[in-house]
Design a protein around this motif. Structure first.
Motif, mmCIF file in Angstrom:
data_model
loop_
_atom_site.group_PDB
_atom_site.id
_atom_site.type_symbol
_atom_site.label_atom_id
_atom_site.label_comp_id
_atom_site.label_asym_id
_atom_site.label_seq_id
_atom_site.Cartn_x
_atom_site.Cartn_y
_atom_site.Cartn_z
ATOM 1 N N ASN A 81 0.852 -1.179 0.000
ATOM 2 C CA ASN A 81 0.000 0.000 0.000
ATOM 3 C C ASN A 81 0.890 1.233 0.000
ATOM 4 O O ASN A 81 1.813 1.336 0.794
ATOM 5 N N LYS A 116 -5.697 -4.497 5.486
ATOM 6 C CA LYS A 116 -5.738 -3.506 4.409
ATOM 7 C C LYS A 116 -6.266 -2.165 4.909
ATOM 8 O O LYS A 116 -5.741 -1.112 4.540
ATOM 9 N N MET A 117 -7.295 -2.195 5.749
ATOM 10 C CA MET A 117 -7.848 -0.938 6.294
ATOM 11 C C MET A 117 -6.819 -0.220 7.156
ATOM 12 O O MET A 117 -6.633 0.999 7.047
ATOM 13 N N ALA A 165 -8.699 -8.288 5.383
ATOM 14 C CA ALA A 165 -9.495 -7.064 5.195
ATOM 15 C C ALA A 165 -9.127 -6.003 6.231
ATOM 16 O O ALA A 165 -8.940 -4.824 5.886
ATOM 17 N N LEU A 166 -8.994 -6.401 7.480
ATOM 18 C CA LEU A 166 -8.613 -5.460 8.525
ATOM 19 C C LEU A 166 -7.197 -4.940 8.294
ATOM 20 O O LEU A 166 -6.927 -3.743 8.459
ATOM 21 N N GLU A 195 -3.988 1.286 5.030
ATOM 22 C CA GLU A 195 -4.409 2.505 4.334
ATOM 23 C C GLU A 195 -4.327 3.719 5.259
ATOM 24 O O GLU A 195 -3.772 4.755 4.893
ATOM 25 N N ARG A 196 -4.855 3.580 6.444
ATOM 26 C CA ARG A 196 -4.814 4.694 7.406
ATOM 27 C C ARG A 196 -3.379 5.024 7.821
ATOM 28 O O ARG A 196 -3.000 6.188 7.913
#
Length: 129
Positions: A83, A112-113, A109-110, A116-117
């Motif tokens: 990312n 990736k979130m 999924a977590l 991103e942050r």
């Protein structure tokens, strides 16, 4: 100074997390966590960073914007996440990339979130320096 260990704490707590690295735009390692795996995270991150940059260039070549996320899954159950974030103004100084390896039965999924942050926060902090 940026405390990368603190910035990456949440990502390290994700189920299935094995290791990660933060790289600057030129591919230099700014942070490395390879305590949970025998994989050479620094080497892996460098190789995937090069591939990510080629994918991003290809995206630009076909008329889209730069890539921000690449997810790769292996047959032996590993997921590589890359990312990247930074100023869209061509200021490569604030562009950073987070590379993470996670088991495919982990919470991808977590991860990736959180990535991103985290990458956005780090990039913003670097830009303000």
């Amino acid at each position: 100074m940026i405390d990368f260990t603190q910035q990456m704490k949440k990502l390290g707590s994700v189920n299935g997390y094995l290791g990660s690295a933060i790289l600057n735009f030129s591919g230099e390692t700014l942070y490395l966590d390879e305590d949970n795996t025998s994989a050479d995270i620094a080497y892996s991150a460098s190789i995937f960073n090069d591939a990510f940059r080629m994918i991003s260039d290809s995206s630009l070549d076909v008329g889209f914007t730069e890539a921000t996320l690449v997810e790769t899954r292996t047959e032996d159950g590993h997921v590589f996440l890359v990312n990247s974030s930074g100023s869209g103004s061509g200021d490569n100084f604030s562009k950073v990339t987070i590379f993470t390896i996670i088991r495919d039965d982990g919470n991808v999924a977590l991860a990736k979130m959180i990535m991103e942050r985290t990458v956005q926060n780090i990039s913003k902090t670097i830009k303000e320096i």
